[in-house]
Structures are given as structure tokens and as C-alpha cells.
Design a protein around this motif. Sequence first.
Motif, PDB file in Angstrom:
ATOM      1  N   LEU A 158       0.861  -0.970  -0.009  1.00 58.12           N
ATOM      2  CA  LEU A 158       0.116   0.276  -0.269  1.00 58.12           C
ATOM      3  C   LEU A 158       1.084   1.563  -0.146  1.00 58.12           C
ATOM      4  O   LEU A 158       0.138   1.950  -0.197  1.00 58.12           O
ATOM      5  CB  LEU A 158      -0.873  -0.166   1.348  1.00 58.12           C
ATOM      6  N   ALA A 208       4.109   5.183  -3.028  1.00 54.94           N
ATOM      7  CA  ALA A 208       2.414   5.917  -3.464  1.00 54.94           C
ATOM      8  C   ALA A 208       3.340   7.228  -3.683  1.00 54.94           C
ATOM      9  O   ALA A 208       3.940   7.583  -2.816  1.00 54.94           O
ATOM     10  CB  ALA A 208       2.037   5.438  -1.857  1.00 54.94           C
ATOM     11  N   LEU A 237      -2.375  10.669  -2.631  1.00 52.46           N
ATOM     12  CA  LEU A 237      -3.452   9.182  -4.095  1.00 52.46           C
ATOM     13  C   LEU A 237      -5.082  10.020  -4.440  1.00 52.46           C
ATOM     14  O   LEU A 237      -5.321  10.784  -4.837  1.00 52.46           O
ATOM     15  CB  LEU A 237      -4.143   8.029  -2.786  1.00 52.46           C
ATOM     16  N   ASP A 269      -8.156   8.109  -1.952  1.00 52.91           N
ATOM     17  CA  ASP A 269      -7.861   7.044  -0.818  1.00 52.91           C
ATOM     18  C   ASP A 269      -9.263   6.083  -0.272  1.00 52.91           C
ATOM     19  O   ASP A 269      -9.060   6.059   1.127  1.00 52.91           O
ATOM     20  CB  ASP A 269      -7.102   8.276  -0.089  1.00 52.91           C
ATOM     21  N   GLU A 301      -5.993   2.460  -5.351  1.00 52.33           N
ATOM     22  CA  GLU A 301      -5.481   2.718  -4.719  1.00 52.33           C
ATOM     23  C   GLU A 301      -6.512   1.601  -3.875  1.00 52.33           C
ATOM     24  O   GLU A 301      -6.253   0.626  -3.075  1.00 52.33           O
ATOM     25  CB  GLU A 301      -5.739   4.016  -3.936  1.00 52.33           C
ATOM     26  N   LYS A 306      -6.269  -2.061  -1.703  1.00 53.11           N
ATOM     27  CA  LYS A 306      -6.057  -2.301  -0.053  1.00 53.11           C
ATOM     28  C   LYS A 306      -7.133  -3.385   0.013  1.00 53.11           C
ATOM     29  O   LYS A 306      -6.465  -3.699   1.551  1.00 53.11           O
ATOM     30  CB  LYS A 306      -6.755  -0.925   0.621  1.00 53.11           C
TER      31      LYS A 306
END
Length: 698
Positions: A16, A20, A24, A27, A636, A640
Motif C-alpha cells: 500500500l 505511493a 492518492l 483514497d 488504491e 488495499k
Amino acid sequence: MLKKRLLTIGACVAALTIGASPALANDGYNLWLAPAASPSGANVRVIGQSETLERAAGELRRDLGASPLPIILAKIDDPALSTLRLPTAGLGEEGYIVRATSLDGHPALIVTGKTDRAVLYGAFALIRAQKTGANLAAIDLQSAPKIGLRVLNHWDNLDGSVERGYAGQSLWDWWTLPDFKDPRYTDYARANAALGINGIVLNNVNAKPESLTAPYIAKAAALADVFRPWGIRVYLSARFSAPIELGHLKTADPLDPEVQAWWKAKADEIYREIPDFGGFLVKANSEGQPGPRDYHRSHADGANMLAAAVAPHGGIVMWRAFVYAETDPDDRAKQAYTEFHPLDGKFADNVLVQVKNGAIDFQPREPFHPLFGAMPKTPMMLELQLTKEYLGFATHLAYLGPLFEEVLDADTQAKGKGSTVAKVVDGSLYGHRLSGIAGVANVGRDRDWSGSTFNQANWYAFGRLAWDPTLSAEKIAREWAQQTFGTDPLVVDTAVRMMMSSREAVVDYTGPFGLAHLMGTGHHYGPGPWISDLARPEWNPVYYHKADKAGIGFDRTKTGSNAIAQYEPAVARMLADPRTTPESELLWFHHLPWGWKMKSGRTLWEEMVAHYDRGVATVAQMQADWQTVKDKVDAERWQKTASYLQIQHNEAKWWRDASLAYWMSVNGLPLPSGVAAPEHDLAWYKAQEFPLAPGHPH
């Protein structure tokens, strides 16, 4: 296995974070309020002036896509709408009408209601309708909430921690309030208003007396100022012993005139700072909290004292029925009913008794609480838990819409068939003026608010069911997915399929057939069905499953604790016989032999093993399903979710293996042919410790 699991978690976190960018692409911050791809600057006209109406117009201009008609926002009694002769029956103070019509000879889309906040709710309903495929040129919506008080309970502490919170620290920065009002407070209010949530309890039910001091009242007032234009009132959890700790009185006896005067003065002080303060939530005489029983008074005595203090200001008291004491040797599941049922009709008319969905404590599955339908003279407020204390914290995908729907649809039979919990809670079964529903919030300072994208759906489902308990969990899941991920059919169908199977998967791999309270001590993380050495009997998992070589389950029939007698006779008769008890709750009510024949034809032991395996397999299927939409969901949120599904799969196997290892140590039975053995022996699982798990006071 655990070391491998922890390494996997580390790898997931790394996935994650590595590479990055500072900002983002997505997010999860926007929740279900993600703006339209190309905001149209909708033609919105507001008739009348108020901060709330301006908020409604702002939402439409921000989030609505192209509208075929100009949009007019106005209260229903405005002369500009008089020629429409709109129906007002049943709208109440918060119901809305959204209608494509003609006004003064010109096509228009009207958003209206009796109050400004009703118009606000209508604006959000219009946005939701568009994002879920409605034709705005022919739209005709009319809706009013079935439940009056739709409240989120924050278990947030004044030090910034959150009890049973898995999305970071508290959203409230008490240290910088009241001077700094974080913009997130407004975004939080928007999200709640979009669902029709109209109340927020700011602090933990395990309350500190400081929350009632002048500095903290000022902080609460600052939040109330932010929330007010969004139709939201603030409430505070009150510590019952505050007259001693803050007022330096010698007692907190609710019948003592000095104590009563202290609370009246305190209520007056709060209302001077927060004129629309909602009232108090109280946890009393439970888990060490002070309460009226300390003075040989009843819960009604305590609630009515506080009710008298807030009544002149229009306030209410939500008095929790979650009580159990080590001094009561009876079945813990019976204690709330035993204490509260005799008090029916003795509470003041501005008191609601707040009852958890089940009689123990937010377990993955519990039968509905026997108090629902058992106190016809008292408004009953349903308490649900959004934060997944017993359902895998933030990392397990467990959509709770089916759990909420299950309890709301449960039939108490208090006034014959169809006397559902929903009808008790919305006040219609007994004609109560007050009605309420509460959800223990799953919100924190994480950028995605709830610890993961799919956890947001539990907040959403609560709000939608609080407005209308007759909605289906699947319908809610679909409209959430459409607003959260867009309208691609593959993505929406995949998300809904995953969501609708997820809660049952958690039940399967943590405790099928009504097994409950099998988790580790304190932090409630991971399996611990073997735990038997805690100070109070009802803290121990062995108290609940009572497994021995002969069988498993808690006998709550007349041969055991007779908890079934707390239900209506028709329900009790069904539960008295294991053959008519729903198999999903079988071991909650019955202690049965391991060889008991299930409806499938398999033995209880064989069926238990099959359910543990099914739970793990369901998570694996969710992983495979999510893989199919990798190119259709932003990187993103997709990554996750994929990482968390891997964690869930590892932990589902951990629950399965540890549980089976323990049950086999008790029953001495082999696993059915072809079933994989646990990865480790029982001693290994017992040795695991998690002293710093999140959400647990340290």
C-alpha cells in the motif's frame, strides 16, 4: 503460521505504501459522496434563506450530474409552490418530495419538505437517485423516516483513543477544539446528512466526568455549530457519578434533592451553550460503571432524574439496557430482561431504553433480544454495532446489512405474527411518540474514515435502514456500490456478491450454529474458545459453549437457564425444541450431542467442520471475485481491499484451525475423511498473545 500471517500483513502494508505518491488518486475519502465525473453546475434555485437550504443547493451543484430540468428548492408551505397542491400527509418534519413537474408553466424539478432539513434530505435523495440510474425527467420520490432518532454513538475517549475503534484515532481533536474546527467535521456531517442520520453522541459510554465540565461543553458546542446546518444534534454520554466527581457531593443517589438539583443546573449550563442539545446517553451499573443500583435504586429512578433535568429544554435520555453483574449467578443472557422488564411503564416519557440487538454483546450472530416486545409501555431504541469488534476488526470484509436486516425482521410475536423488532423500534407497534435507533460508529481519522472501503458500507447500511427499516440489505449494498465504485455492471455485481456472502462467512469460520463469545480476552482479537481462567465466569468463552465430551452448546430451555421463557410463548415453544429451533441459533439455545443429526443428514460435528471450511472457502472466493475487477477499480482502493482479503483469508484459516484443534481436544473425535488437519497443535494456538491489538484500552 502466525509468524507467516504477520509477515503477510507487513507485505500487504508495504504494497500500500511503496511508490505511493503524496496525493492518492482515490483514497476513499469521498465515501459514497464522490462527485460526478463532470459536475454540471446544475441550475439550482433556492426559494427562502437558511444555511441548511444553501447546503442543499451546494450539494446539488457539487455532486449532481447533468439535470434535464432546472431544480427548485423550497419549503412546501412557500407560496411559490402553492399551485402544485403537493401531498403533505405523512411527511412529518423530515420527509421530502422530489418531483419533476411544471411550475408556472415551466418544467422544473421540485425538492421540498416541511422544514429546511427535509429539503436537504430530498437533495441527497435526488443525487442518490441519479447515481443509481433514475431518470430525473420523470422522477417522483416521496419518503419520510420511519424512526425519529437516528443516532451514531461514538465510543471516543477524551485522550483521542477510540474503544473498539479500528480506523485510527478519534475524529474529534479535543485538544484543539473549540478554536479549530477541522474541515473533516463538515465532511463527516455531510456524509451523515446524506443518510438522514440526525444525532451524534460525541463520547464513549464509558464516560469520563470531564466531558461535562465547562471546557468540554464548549468543545461540544463547537461541534454542534458545525453539525447544525446539516440537521444533526449532538448528545453526550454522562457519567452517573459526576455529582460526586465534579460537584463534590457525597452521593449520586438519584432520589437525593441535591443530586437532582446538580443535574438540573448542569443541564441548564449545557443548554445555554448548545440550545439544541439532544440529551444524554447513559451506561449504568454495567462493567464497573456507576449507576442507581449503587444506591439501591432502579434504572427507572436514575433515568427519570436525568430526564427531569433535560425535559424543560426538550431533551431526551437514552438509557442503555446493557447490564450484567458478577453478583448475578444466572445466565448472562437473561440479566437485562430480569432488570428492565419489571420497570415497564415506570420511565419518564422522554426516556428511551436502548437495547443491543442480542442479549450478549454484538456477536457475529445472536437471536434478537427478548426485551423487544416485552416492554410495551416503554420506547425501545435498538443499538447496533458498526465497528466490527467481533467480526474481524477493520481488515475482514463483513457487510453487516444482513445482520441488521435479520434483527429488524425478527418477529417478537408480542402482538401476534408480524410484530417485528422494526415495528417495536419505530414505535408503530405500541404507538410511541419517541422512536430511535443507534449505531456504534466505525469512524476514525483514517483517510477512508472506516479503515477500509467496504467498512464504509456498514455506516451506509445503518443510515439507510435507520431511515427505512423495510429496505433490503441487498438493495442497499447495490446502491452503495453504484455510488462508491460507479455503475459498471461487473464491478457492482461483484461487490454486491462479495458483500452478501461476507457476514455469513465470518459466522462460519468464527462460530457456527449460535456459538458465541469465543474470542481472545480483552482485545477480542482471534480465537480463544479454551479460555477458562478469567475472574468472572461470564468473561470466559467456556461459559458460553459448555463443550464437553458428550456435546456442545448452552442449554437455555427449562432444563437449563430457561432463558427462552423471556420470549413470547409462541417463540419460546419454537425454541424449546432443537428440531424447530433455527439451526443458525441451535447451540445458543441447546446443549446437544456431537452426533446430533442435522437437517443435512450429517452429524453436528461433521456439519460444524463443514461450516468452518465453508467460511474459509467463501473468503477465497471473494479474493477470486475481486481479482476479476482489478482493471475496473482504481488501483488504491483495489489494492488495499485485495491486501485485506489476504489478511482475512489467513485469519479465517487461523480461526478454523484453532477452533477445530480445541473442539477435537474436547470431543476426542477425528476430522471427517478428506478434511485438512489444523496447521499447528492446540498448544501453539493457545500460546499466541496480542497485548497491543487496536481498539482495546491498554
